[in-house]
Design a protein around this motif. Structure first.
Motif, PDB file in Angstrom:
ATOM      1  N   ARG A 287      -7.505   2.912  -6.191  1.00  0.00           N
ATOM      2  CA  ARG A 287      -6.917   2.064  -4.983  1.00  0.00           C
ATOM      3  C   ARG A 287      -7.878   2.316  -3.862  1.00  0.00           C
ATOM      4  N   TYR A 288      -8.534   3.505  -3.858  1.00  0.00           N
ATOM      5  CA  TYR A 288      -9.588   3.808  -2.602  1.00  0.00           C
ATOM      6  C   TYR A 288     -10.875   2.604  -2.872  1.00  0.00           C
ATOM      7  N   THR A 289     -11.140   2.582  -4.205  1.00  0.00           N
ATOM      8  CA  THR A 289     -12.375   1.594  -4.383  1.00  0.00           C
ATOM      9  C   THR A 289     -11.883   0.178  -3.852  1.00  0.00           C
ATOM     10  N   GLN A 290     -10.604  -0.116  -4.302  1.00  0.00           N
ATOM     11  CA  GLN A 290      -9.973  -1.589  -3.634  1.00  0.00           C
ATOM     12  C   GLN A 290      -9.842  -1.644  -2.309  1.00  0.00           C
ATOM     13  N   ALA A 291      -9.270  -0.593  -1.594  1.00  0.00           N
ATOM     14  CA  ALA A 291      -9.383  -0.597  -0.352  1.00  0.00           C
ATOM     15  C   ALA A 291     -10.606  -0.612   0.590  1.00  0.00           C
ATOM     16  N   ALA A 292     -11.696  -0.150   0.004  1.00  0.00           N
ATOM     17  CA  ALA A 292     -13.034  -0.192   0.571  1.00  0.00           C
ATOM     18  C   ALA A 292     -13.500  -1.748   0.450  1.00  0.00           C
ATOM     19  N   ASP A 293     -13.142  -2.154  -0.855  1.00  0.00           N
ATOM     20  CA  ASP A 293     -13.449  -3.734  -1.287  1.00  0.00           C
ATOM     21  C   ASP A 293     -12.894  -4.399  -0.088  1.00  0.00           C
ATOM     22  N   LEU A 294     -11.515  -4.667  -0.081  1.00  0.00           N
ATOM     23  CA  LEU A 294     -10.752  -5.337   0.762  1.00  0.00           C
ATOM     24  C   LEU A 294     -11.257  -5.280   2.290  1.00  0.00           C
ATOM     25  N   THR A 295     -11.420  -3.976   2.781  1.00  0.00           N
ATOM     26  CA  THR A 295     -11.898  -3.978   4.183  1.00  0.00           C
ATOM     27  C   THR A 295     -13.447  -4.563   4.466  1.00  0.00           C
ATOM     28  N   GLU A 296     -14.467  -4.612   3.491  1.00  0.00           N
ATOM     29  CA  GLU A 296     -15.560  -5.209   3.554  1.00  0.00           C
ATOM     30  C   GLU A 296     -15.354  -6.614   3.461  1.00  0.00           C
ATOM     31  N   ASN A 297     -14.573  -7.181   2.712  1.00  0.00           N
ATOM     32  CA  ASN A 297     -14.384  -8.481   2.729  1.00  0.00           C
ATOM     33  C   ASN A 297     -13.628  -9.067   3.858  1.00  0.00           C
ATOM     34  N   TYR A 298     -12.955  -8.338   4.409  1.00  0.00           N
ATOM     35  CA  TYR A 298     -12.028  -8.880   5.763  1.00  0.00           C
ATOM     36  C   TYR A 298     -13.254  -8.810   6.785  1.00  0.00           C
ATOM     37  N   LEU A 299     -14.214  -7.880   6.721  1.00  0.00           N
ATOM     38  CA  LEU A 299     -15.027  -7.950   7.912  1.00  0.00           C
ATOM     39  C   LEU A 299     -15.835  -8.990   7.681  1.00  0.00           C
ATOM     40  N   GLU A 300     -16.498  -9.363   6.503  1.00  0.00           N
ATOM     41  CA  GLU A 300     -17.082 -10.625   6.306  1.00  0.00           C
ATOM     42  C   GLU A 300     -16.457 -11.973   6.439  1.00  0.00           C
ATOM     43  N   LEU A 301     -15.089 -12.063   6.356  1.00  0.00           N
ATOM     44  CA  LEU A 301     -14.454 -13.171   6.678  1.00  0.00           C
ATOM     45  C   LEU A 301     -14.372 -13.401   7.938  1.00  0.00           C
ATOM     46  N   ILE A 302     -14.138 -12.275   8.847  1.00  0.00           N
ATOM     47  CA  ILE A 302     -14.104 -12.470  10.330  1.00  0.00           C
ATOM     48  C   ILE A 302     -15.351 -12.906  10.845  1.00  0.00           C
ATOM     49  N   ARG A 303     -16.476 -12.469  10.345  1.00  0.00           N
ATOM     50  CA  ARG A 303     -18.120 -12.762  10.449  1.00  0.00           C
ATOM     51  C   ARG A 303     -18.154 -14.081  10.396  1.00  0.00           C
ATOM     52  N   GLU A 304     -17.581 -14.939   9.393  1.00  0.00           N
ATOM     53  CA  GLU A 304     -17.528 -16.476   9.062  1.00  0.00           C
ATOM     54  C   GLU A 304     -16.896 -17.190  10.095  1.00  0.00           C
ATOM     55  N   CYS A 305     -15.839 -16.777  10.899  1.00  0.00           N
ATOM     56  CA  CYS A 305     -15.022 -17.381  11.679  1.00  0.00           C
ATOM     57  C   CYS A 305     -15.390 -17.449  13.113  1.00  0.00           C
TER      58      CYS A 305
ATOM     59  N   TYR B 299       0.815  -1.069   0.044  1.00  0.00           N
ATOM     60  CA  TYR B 299      -0.027  -0.074  -0.047  1.00  0.00           C
ATOM     61  C   TYR B 299       0.929   1.343   0.155  1.00  0.00           C
ATOM     62  N   PHE B 300       1.963   1.385  -0.797  1.00  0.00           N
ATOM     63  CA  PHE B 300       2.734   2.485  -0.704  1.00  0.00           C
ATOM     64  C   PHE B 300       2.227   3.841  -1.422  1.00  0.00           C
ATOM     65  N   ASP B 301       0.889   3.363  -2.300  1.00  0.00           N
ATOM     66  CA  ASP B 301       0.426   4.402  -3.041  1.00  0.00           C
ATOM     67  C   ASP B 301      -0.878   4.864  -2.187  1.00  0.00           C
ATOM     68  N   LEU B 302      -1.243   4.488  -1.052  1.00  0.00           N
ATOM     69  CA  LEU B 302      -2.091   4.874  -0.359  1.00  0.00           C
ATOM     70  C   LEU B 302      -1.589   5.623   1.217  1.00  0.00           C
ATOM     71  N   PRO B 303      -2.376   6.388   1.531  1.00  0.00           N
ATOM     72  CA  PRO B 303      -1.839   7.313   2.852  1.00  0.00           C
ATOM     73  C   PRO B 303      -1.693   6.389   3.975  1.00  0.00           C
ATOM     74  N   PHE B 304      -2.696   5.408   4.352  1.00  0.00           N
ATOM     75  CA  PHE B 304      -2.536   4.604   5.228  1.00  0.00           C
ATOM     76  C   PHE B 304      -2.832   3.028   4.880  1.00  0.00           C
ATOM     77  N   SER B 305      -2.822   1.946   5.781  1.00  0.00           N
ATOM     78  CA  SER B 305      -3.150   0.879   5.390  1.00  0.00           C
ATOM     79  C   SER B 305      -4.642   0.899   4.845  1.00  0.00           C
ATOM     80  N   PRO B 306      -4.885  -0.407   3.902  1.00  0.00           N
ATOM     81  CA  PRO B 306      -6.222  -0.510   3.382  1.00  0.00           C
ATOM     82  C   PRO B 306      -7.382  -0.459   4.293  1.00  0.00           C
ATOM     83  N   THR B 307      -7.218  -1.154   5.307  1.00  0.00           N
ATOM     84  CA  THR B 307      -8.604  -0.947   6.520  1.00  0.00           C
ATOM     85  C   THR B 307      -8.741   0.361   6.933  1.00  0.00           C
TER      86      THR B 307
END
Length: 385
Positions: free
Chosen positions: A259-277, A137-145
């Motif tokens: 990259r902002y769209t990708q970051a939001a997509d990743l964040t939502e996916n992480y949330l749903e993965l955690i919901r499944e565990c 994530y060198f091209d973002l100001p912070f981590s994707p989440t």
């Protein structure tokens, strides 16, 4: 007009030499605009307990209560003891996001990390970090989440509050234009904590507990192969593993070069993965400073609020006071920046230490202990039925 909103002010200011004066100024201004405000350590705490860990546990219990009363979190995202934001603050953002609470953050410098991290370098048209690995994530100001969960304002707390006020005002006007007469919800997200949303999975289709691997392997070269080996290792110990590279049930990846769209997509996916565990297993080793990676901190906060069991592992579980350089007791254990080093006899920021068992081990040894814990609990539950 803002009486129905309650702001939780998050950040490492409580460690600063004049931090509580800064927090008090933030509170007074927000309250002058009509907001309710909660600060870290806002309520009476048991800070005279001779057991240092009990003091930390008391602070953490107060935080969990405060988040339940919050409609907005405004977080200080400035770098802290490294080049990433304070991990405890990011943990709190994870808690807020999982609860459908508005997340706002402020920073003096919103440029991409490639501009800000002086240890990055370029070779053969590829950006690398200080470990000579491709820089994530060198091209973002912070981590994707953080990018995916938080509205980031360049400025200070007061700038951030003004943006929040403008956002609320525009939502109220939008409600009027729709003519439905309903006051807008705190977030466009559904209530993530309702019984219908939380899926306490119990077991995977294989009958094994499911663990989510919160770590930085996701950014390594050959991450897919590494995760396949880790999944096999988990199966060997009676667990099923989900990783940040997996796609959550019912989701499709958003196809966008932004990259902002990708970051939001990743964040939502992480949330749903955690919901499944059933549990989150977090790599709490230092990353770009004296704290764990921001993505990992965020995922731990999400896991807590989604009522998942949390486990952590790190190579050095000595208390923070022994690992982080400071100027000694006579200087209130302040580091070179003037910030206090936590003195709670815990190996990590209290957000992590108070919410999970932390093993001094590498990945495989930690998984073995996690499996023993989850399977023993499963046997106890079956025995009590």
């Amino acid at each position: 007009m803002f009486e129905q909103e309650r702001i939780y002010i998050a950040g490492p200011e409580c460690f600063y030499k004049n931090g509580y004066t800064m927090l008090a100024a933030m509170r007074r201004y927000a309250e002058s605009q009509g907001f309710g405000v909660t600060l870290p350590n806002d309520h009476p705490l048991d800070m005279d307990n001779p057991d240092l860990q009990k003091r930390a546990d008391c602070i953490f219990a107060d935080l969990k209560r405060a988040i339940k009363e919050t409609t907005v979190i405004i977080a200080d995202l400035e770098a802290y003891r490294g080049s990433e934001a304070d991990s405890g603050t990011i943990y709190e953002i994870g808690m807020a996001y999982a609860n459908g609470i508005r997340c706002y953050g402020y920073t003096r410098d919103k440029r991409p990390l490639a501009w800000k991290d002086q240890q990055y370098f370029i070779r053969d048209k590829q950006v690398y970090n200080e470990k000579k690995q491709p820089a994530p994530y060198f091209d973002l100001p912070f981590s994707p989440t953080i990018v995916g969960s938080t509205k980031i304002i360049q400025g200070d707390f007061f700038d951030c509050l003004k943006v929040l006020m403008a956002d609320l005002e525009e939502e109220w006007k939008a409600e009027g234009r729709r003519g439905n007469g309903k006051f807008p919800q705190n977030s466009s997200k559904p209530d993530q904590t309702s019984e219908k949303c939380i899926r306490m999975t119990g077991e995977g289709s294989s009958g094994r507990p499911i663990v989510y691997l919160a770590d930085l392997v996701r950014y390594e070269e050959g991450a897919g192969q590494i995760y396949e080996k880790r999944k096999e290792l988990c199966r060997r110990y009676g667990l099923e593993a989900l990783t940040p590279l997996d796609l959550a049930q019912g989701r499709e990846w958003v196809q966008s070069p932004n990259r902002y769209t990708q970051a939001a997509d990743l964040t939502e996916n992480y949330l749903e993965l955690i919901r499944e565990c059933d549990a989150v297993v977090a790599d709490l080793n230092n990353y770009r400073g004296y704290e764990c990676a921001n993505d990992v901190g965020f995922e731990c906060g999400v896991g807590l609020e989604l009522k998942k069991k949390l486990f952590g592992y790190m190579q050095d579980t000595r208390p923070c006071i022994e690992k982080i350089p400071h100027l000694g007791e006579e200087a209130e254990y302040r580091d070179m920046t003037g910030s206090n080093v936590e003195n709670f006899n815990y190996p990590a920021n209290l957000m992590f230490a108070c919410s999970m068992k932390i093993y001094e081990s590498k990945f495989e040894a930690a998984i073995k202990q996690v499996a023993e814990s989850l399977n023993a609990e499963k046997c106890n539950e079956e025995g009590s039925r």
